[in-house]
Design an enzyme around this catalytic site. Structure first.
Site, short mmCIF file in Angstrom:
data_model
loop_
_atom_site.label_atom_id
_atom_site.label_comp_id
_atom_site.label_asym_id
_atom_site.label_seq_id
_atom_site.Cartn_x
_atom_site.Cartn_y
_atom_site.Cartn_z
N LYS A 191 0.87 -1.17 0.00
CA LYS A 191 0.00 0.00 0.00
C LYS A 191 0.90 1.22 0.00
O LYS A 191 2.04 1.15 0.46
CB LYS A 191 -0.88 0.01 1.26
CG LYS A 191 -2.15 0.79 1.11
CD LYS A 191 -3.20 -0.02 0.39
CE LYS A 191 -4.53 0.68 0.31
NZ LYS A 191 -5.59 -0.24 -0.09
P1 NAD Z 1 -12.88 7.80 -2.58
O1 NAD Z 1 -11.79 8.79 -2.37
O2 NAD Z 1 -13.43 7.60 -3.93
O3 NAD Z 1 -14.11 8.19 -1.59
C1 NAD Z 1 -13.91 8.34 -0.22
C2 NAD Z 1 -15.22 8.75 0.44
O4 NAD Z 1 -15.01 8.81 1.86
C3 NAD Z 1 -15.72 10.12 0.01
O5 NAD Z 1 -17.11 10.08 -0.16
C4 NAD Z 1 -15.35 11.00 1.20
O6 NAD Z 1 -16.20 12.13 1.34
C5 NAD Z 1 -15.56 10.02 2.34
N1 NAD Z 1 -14.90 10.49 3.57
C6 NAD Z 1 -13.64 10.95 3.73
N2 NAD Z 1 -13.44 11.33 4.99
C7 NAD Z 1 -14.59 11.11 5.65
C8 NAD Z 1 -15.02 11.30 6.98
N3 NAD Z 1 -14.20 11.83 7.90
N4 NAD Z 1 -16.29 10.94 7.32
C9 NAD Z 1 -17.13 10.43 6.39
N5 NAD Z 1 -16.78 10.23 5.13
C10 NAD Z 1 -15.53 10.55 4.75
O7 NAD Z 1 -12.34 6.45 -1.94
P2 NAD Z 1 -12.78 4.95 -2.29
O8 NAD Z 1 -11.86 4.47 -3.36
O9 NAD Z 1 -14.22 4.86 -2.45
O10 NAD Z 1 -12.32 4.20 -0.96
C11 NAD Z 1 -13.15 4.16 0.21
C12 NAD Z 1 -12.69 3.03 1.10
O11 NAD Z 1 -12.74 1.81 0.36
C13 NAD Z 1 -11.27 3.13 1.64
O12 NAD Z 1 -11.20 2.54 2.91
C14 NAD Z 1 -10.47 2.27 0.67
O13 NAD Z 1 -9.27 1.77 1.23
C15 NAD Z 1 -11.47 1.16 0.41
N6 NAD Z 1 -11.24 0.41 -0.83
C16 NAD Z 1 -11.23 1.03 -2.04
C17 NAD Z 1 -11.01 0.26 -3.19
C18 NAD Z 1 -11.05 0.88 -4.56
O14 NAD Z 1 -10.99 0.10 -5.54
N7 NAD Z 1 -11.18 2.17 -4.72
C19 NAD Z 1 -10.76 -1.12 -3.08
C20 NAD Z 1 -10.81 -1.71 -1.82
C21 NAD Z 1 -11.05 -0.94 -0.70
#
Ligand code: NAD
Length: 441
Positions: free
Chosen positions: A127
């Site tokens: 990561k």
């Molecule tokens: P993203 O950046 O597209 O979206 C993140 C979201 O979290 C946004 O809506 C943001 O407003 C919200 N957020 C941020 N801080 C916040 C807070 N303090 N309170 C409430 N909401 C908050 O990110 P993503 O890619 O959707 O990733 C989200 C989660 O999913 C992370 O934990 C990431 O590790 C996990 N994840 C993502 C992927 C991927 O393919 N993108 C894969 C596996 C896991």
């Protein structure tokens, strides 16, 4: 697999981290070690394997300057943590967030090792990220930051060595900048092969159909399995979401197409609620234009404390780690928590959920769709192929279903929760390879 009667305390092997004045990253890493410790009690893992897994293999930290639009220079800190590569090349996302720390990335990298092992994807775990608030930088500045970071990582990434993907604060554009920078550094021959240095690229630049929605799609495949097992009809079911980015918004759109209703959403700008249902495409459009859910006209504003207590069938945390602690777990009013985010539930949160009979589909299972389709993208680049969406989805569905039922079978056999079971299945697979291969020299 037999239960190990007196497996060593992993926190002894790994050293007990400080508990006072910890930042979020340090807390998250400690929580991860505590979860791991529980799983180590369920499978026989060699002491030397526990030792190897106790720390990442490599910790790369780069400090690099970038000129901003106003002519000032800023120094950025970027991380790439390579936890383990016994199962294949290091693999994991790049996060741009103002809370990124070394410890946070260490925990996330370890989760990637176990996620890939659970899904039987031939990758290890890594990561990375940069401690910035991406909303504060212009498009051009983000491009410069990404390109300089990629340049400074140099040979620490590579198509058969370490393959970044998107995570919080990054997207397909970020991945395309990384790919282009890497290809310019490495020479332009063998283009298809070099594209594999990152996954989650746009379709035009060598990405896979279905990658954009893959993590959300995987979350929904897990929800379907859970619903079948527990007799919940998704048509008419209700759900809430924390986070409306890549994972949250895609999960919402797929689940509502199946007849479920999105009743509450919280993101970094606020929380909204509508018991009659929120229209996810309209909300996605609003978030795109406005930067967050706050002010969305199709719902009413909600206080942060009220958000977690909203009555629904399914709760999908899809934002940050450590969100569901004991207090939040006490307030939840749902049947199941399906973890789109990595590490959203603390150990105490888990205990309360168990006590209250609220089920959990843990992160390394629920959000694995992203890395699975990243792997499909990597294979397509390797073979110079482009698969149809239907093929990507049906392969993803198969992988998610298999892993889900392996986790459930282990949980039932050992009478343990899903998180402990998922990690135990993964640990057992990694252990087996170490035992067969031994430690060089
Ligand atoms: P993203 O950046 O597209 O979206 C993140 C979201 O979290 C946004 O809506 C943001 O407003 C919200 N957020 C941020 N801080 C916040 C807070 N303090 N309170 C409430 N909401 C908050 O990110 P993503 O890619 O959707 O990733 C989200 C989660 O999913 C992370 O934990 C990431 O590790 C996990 N994840 C993502 C992927 C991927 O393919 N993108 C894969 C596996 C896991």
């Amino acid at each position: 697999m037999s239960k190990k009667p007196d497996s060593p305390d992993v926190t002894e092997v790994m050293g007990q981290p400080e508990e006072e004045n910890e930042d979020i990253g340090a807390q998250f890493y400690r929580e991860h070690l505590r979860q791991l410790e529980r799983s180590l009690g369920e499978v026989e893992i060699e002491d030397h394997v526990q030792l190897v897994l106790s720390e990442p293999k490599n910790e790369v930290i780069v400090n690099f300057p970038v000129r901003l639009d106003d002519g000032r220079y800023e120094l950025f800190t970027g991380y790439r943590i390579q936890h383990n590569n016994i199962m294949g090349p290091y693999k994991g996302g790049m996060r741009y967030h103002h809370d990124v720390t070394l410890d946070e990335v260490k925990a996330l990298a370890a989760l990637m090792t176990y996620k890939c092992a659970l899904l039987e994807i031939p990758y290890g775990g890594a990561k990375g990220g940069i401690r910035i608030n991406p909303h504060e930088y212009s498009h051009r500045e983000k491009e410069a930051i990404t390109r300089r970071f990629t340049h400074d990582l140099g040979h620490n990434i590579g198509p058969d060595y370490d393959i970044p993907g998107p995570d919080m604060g990054t997207n397909s554009q970020t991945m395309v900048w990384m790919m282009d920078t890497y290809m310019n550094m490495q020479g332009m021959n063998d283009k298809n092969a070099k594209r594999r240095v990152v996954t989650g690229k746009s379709l035009a630049s060598g990405g896979s159909r279905g990658r954009e929605k893959a993590t959300g799609q995987g979350v929904i495949y897990c929800i379907q399995e859970w619903a079948n097992e527990n007799g919940l009809r998704l048509d008419g079911a209700t759900f809430m979401l924390q986070g409306y980015g890549n994972v949250g918004s895609n999960a919402a759109q797929i689940l509502t197409r199946m007849g479920a209703e999105l009743v509450a959403v919280q993101d970094h700008t606020g929380a909204i609620y509508n018991p009659e249902g929120i229209y996810p495409r309209k909300l996605a459009q609003w978030v795109n234009e406005q930067g967050g859910v706050q002010g969305y006209e199709g719902a009413q504003a909600l206080e942060a404390e009220e958000f977690w207590a909203v009555e629904c069938d399914i709760c999908i945390p899809a934002a940050l780690e450590l969100q569901i602690d004991a207090d939040v777990a006490q307030r939840l009013n749902c049947q199941v928590v399906v973890e789109g985010a990595n590490g959203p539930t603390t150990v105490e949160g888990d205990a309360v959920l168990q006590e209250r009979d609220i089920d959990v589909v843990p992160d390394i299972m629920a959000n694995a769709g992203g890395v699975v389709v990243s792997y499909f993208e990597w294979v397509q680049n390797k073979r110079s192929e482009r698969w149809q969406l239907q093929e990507v989805d049906s392969r993803l569905h198969y992988k998610m279903k298999m892993a889900y039922h392996e986790m459930r079978a282990f949980a039932r056999e050992h009478a343990i929760d899903n998180r402990t079971a998922a990690l135990a299945v993964a640990l057992d697979r990694v252990n087996q390879v170490y035992v067969e291969r031994g430690i060089f020299p």
